[in-house]
Design an enzyme around this catalytic site. Structure first.
Site, PDB file in Angstrom:
ATOM      1  N   GLU A  96       0.620  -1.291  -0.097  1.00 17.22           N
ATOM      2  CA  GLU A  96       0.006   0.074   0.039  1.00 17.22           C
ATOM      3  C   GLU A  96       0.782   1.116   0.196  1.00 17.22           C
ATOM      4  O   GLU A  96       0.884   2.085   1.051  1.00 17.22           O
ATOM      5  CB  GLU A  96      -0.814   0.068   1.486  1.00 17.22           C
ATOM      6  CG  GLU A  96      -1.927  -1.147   1.198  1.00 17.22           C
ATOM      7  CD  GLU A  96      -2.954  -0.727   2.190  1.00 17.22           C
ATOM      8  OE1 GLU A  96      -2.913  -0.058   2.905  1.00 17.22           O
ATOM      9  OE2 GLU A  96      -3.851  -1.865   2.253  1.00 17.22           O
ATOM     10  N   GLU A 100      -5.291  -8.512   0.688  1.00 18.65           N
ATOM     11  CA  GLU A 100      -5.843  -8.325   2.152  1.00 18.65           C
ATOM     12  C   GLU A 100      -7.307  -7.934   2.058  1.00 18.65           C
ATOM     13  O   GLU A 100      -7.819  -7.218   1.152  1.00 18.65           O
ATOM     14  CB  GLU A 100      -5.090  -7.081   2.882  1.00 18.65           C
ATOM     15  CG  GLU A 100      -3.855  -7.376   3.356  1.00 18.65           C
ATOM     16  CD  GLU A 100      -3.198  -6.062   3.837  1.00 18.65           C
ATOM     17  OE1 GLU A 100      -4.086  -5.101   4.581  1.00 18.65           O
ATOM     18  OE2 GLU A 100      -2.184  -5.798   4.096  1.00 18.65           O
TER      19      GLU A 100
HETATM   20  C1  BGC Z   1      -2.521  -2.454   6.016  1.00 16.95           C
HETATM   21  C2  BGC Z   1      -2.735  -3.461   7.251  1.00 16.95           C
HETATM   22  C3  BGC Z   1      -3.667  -3.089   8.214  1.00 16.95           C
HETATM   23  C4  BGC Z   1      -4.970  -3.115   7.759  1.00 16.95           C
HETATM   24  C5  BGC Z   1      -6.002  -2.656   8.636  1.00 16.95           C
HETATM   25  C6  BGC Z   1      -3.945  -2.365   5.564  1.00 16.95           C
HETATM   26  O1  BGC Z   1      -3.962  -0.916   5.357  1.00 16.95           O
HETATM   27  O2  BGC Z   1      -1.705  -3.240   5.053  1.00 16.95           O
HETATM   28  O3  BGC Z   1      -1.293  -3.501   7.794  1.00 16.95           O
HETATM   29  O4  BGC Z   1      -3.522  -3.488   9.479  1.00 16.95           O
HETATM   30  O5  BGC Z   1      -5.124  -2.336   6.355  1.00 16.95           O
HETATM   31  O6  BGC Z   1      -6.092  -1.313   8.978  1.00 16.95           O
END
Ligand code: BGC
Length: 463
Positions: A169, A358
């Site tokens: 990101e 993610e």
């Molecule tokens: C990040 C993670 C974070 C998740 C939840 C993403 O932006 O890569 O490190 O924990 O979001 O906030």
């Protein structure tokens, strides 16, 4: 669509779970590890909501075998984690810490032994503090240091690791850390943000090239945060505000990598990058052909014109004022947002493969009698996975879905209160307890049952 089974996604679809070094490892100064910007930031008063730090976090450094075993138990076949640059090269450049190299060999070997494919992220926000002292991402030297780090990692692990992610990101860490000052290194303002953006965009390409040169045959990807941008009304001011927000939140890093330059058409201020920070021939260095891109979508954003907001002249209409379903952090839950962002990124000609690297949600989990009944999180996954499946069926080349995250961990400026894990962690004892959402994945990903007793996502949820 409210019912699906894992086989609906196809046999080749990758099911993974993701973590990151700083959020999980702890062991902040063990075995020669150097200090990162996040070690420094968490030591500053008032920066983390609950006043905590990540010196021990959930101790993945010592408990990695247990955690990898949990990922396997849940049926995942991909384990995504990041390398801590300053565990491997304590000062960011120069001397290599063999103990750091060895640690990640142990993690990779444990994944492979468990039948989990490692997806390795080179950089998940924990810049070596020694580099920050020289200007961090505002300084061009960090690009060269990163390229050397990428090459070293590819040489060390390339014979075992086939899938790489260059950055986690880039918009996330440049905006929060260099524009708004709410994440490490705590800088704010355009004079930090714009050079950081440019150097990070160069690093994403140079890092990709270094991986490809040193680990032939590797699949090289990178991740982007992204949000569907919805104008608050259809009046022209709101539409233009939404365009600017889209340029920042969604287009800023992918377009230079695709050879399209920065999205200055929608956000003219980005022309300053060219005027002030770019050097001759940088434009040739920004493009890099990734084998796949990782998308990380948590929520959509509703945006309206706001003349008082410097530069972007737009502000968010917060989800809590809009009567929409929310996570524990007040983020809007919207499968439609996931669907729309997958369509948006698939529309780029240069994007051939997308993985959701993610996706997850924080809720106020309660551990009672050895159980965490996190039905809201299960519903969240059902909704987002349904959206991914719909997008896939409509032709989006989406080939994987990685849940964020395996265990509760250190949620950056939120500290430990925001729990995103499929596994609950008691941070005093480091005891792990699989939540109902983890069990739900275990059901979903279990070997396909005979057709008559096929496991359905939602049914499993209600067990
Ligand atoms: C990040 C993670 C974070 C998740 C939840 C993403 O932006 O890569 O490190 O924990 O979001 O906030």
């Amino acid at each position: 669509m409210d019912q699906f089974s894992s086989s609906d996604f196809g046999a080749a679809f990758k099911w993974g779970v993701a973590i990151s070094a700083f959020q999980n490892e702890g062991a902040h100064d063990a075995q020669g590890k150097g200090m990162s910007v996040w070690d420094a930031f968490t030591a500053r008063k008032g920066k983390i909501k609950d006043g905590t730090h990540a010196r021990h976090a959930c101790n993945f450094f010592e408990l990695y075998a247990e955690d990898i075993a949990l990922a396997k138990q849940m049926g995942f076949t991909v384990f995504r984690f990041s390398l801590s640059w300053c565990r491997i090269i304590p000062n960011g450049t120069g001397a290599v810490n063999q103990a750091g190299i060895d640690f990640y060999h142990r993690v990779i070997d444990a994944c492979l032994a468990a039948g989990l494919e490692p997806y390795v992220t080179l950089y998940h926000w924990d810049l070596p503090q020694a580099l920050e002292q020289k200007g961090g991402w505002c300084h061009r030297g960090t690009v060269f240091a990163f390229e050397a780090f990428a090459a070293l990692c590819a040489r060390a692990y390339g014979h075992k690791v086939k899938n790489w992610l260059v950055l986690n990101e880039p918009f996330g860490f440049t905006s929060l850390g260099y524009m708004l000052g709410v994440h490490a290194p705590g800088k704010f303002g355009l004079s930090y943000f714009l050079p950081a953006v440019h150097h990070v965009a160069l690093a994403q390409a140079e890092g990709g090239r270094a991986l490809r040169a040193e680990a032939p045959g590797a699949r090289v990807g990178t991740t982007y945060s992204c949000s569907q941008i919805i104008p608050y009304t259809t009046n022209n001011n709101d539409l233009q505000a939404a365009r600017r927000a889209d340029a920042l939140f969604n287009r800023l890093f992918i377009e230079p990598s695709l050879g399209m330059g920065y999205p200055a058409d929608a956000f003219p201020l980005l022309k300053r990058i060219e005027r002030r920070y770019a050097l001759w021939r940088d434009w040739e260095k920004l493009p890099f052909h990734f084998d796949f891109i990782g998308l990380q979508n948590y929520f959509p954003l509703v945006v309206r014109y706001n003349a008082f907001m410097p530069y972007v002249q737009a502000s968010e209409v917060k989800a809590r004022y809009r009567q929409v379903p929310l996570t524990g952090l007040g983020w809007e839950i919207s499968g439609q947002g996931m669907y729309s962002i997958l369509q948006q990124f698939a529309a780029y000609k240069g994007v051939k493969e997308i993985m959701v690297t993610e996706s997850g949600a924080a809720f106020d989990d309660v551990l009672r009698n050895g159980e965490v009944k996190d039905d809201e999180r299960i519903r969240y996954f059902q909704e987002y996975l349904s959206a991914v499946l719909l997008a896939k069926r409509s032709g989006v080349p989406v080939s994987g879905y990685f849940a964020w995250t395996l265990t509760d961990n250190f949620e950056w400026a939120e500290g430990y209160k925001a729990r995103f894990g499929l596994v609950h962690v008691d941070f005093d004892t480091q005891r792990r307890t699989m939540k109902d959402s983890g069990k739900w994945f275990r059901e979903l990903l279990a070997q396909p049952a005979p057709q008559s007793a096929k496991r359905r996502g939602p049914e499993a949820a209600s067990r």
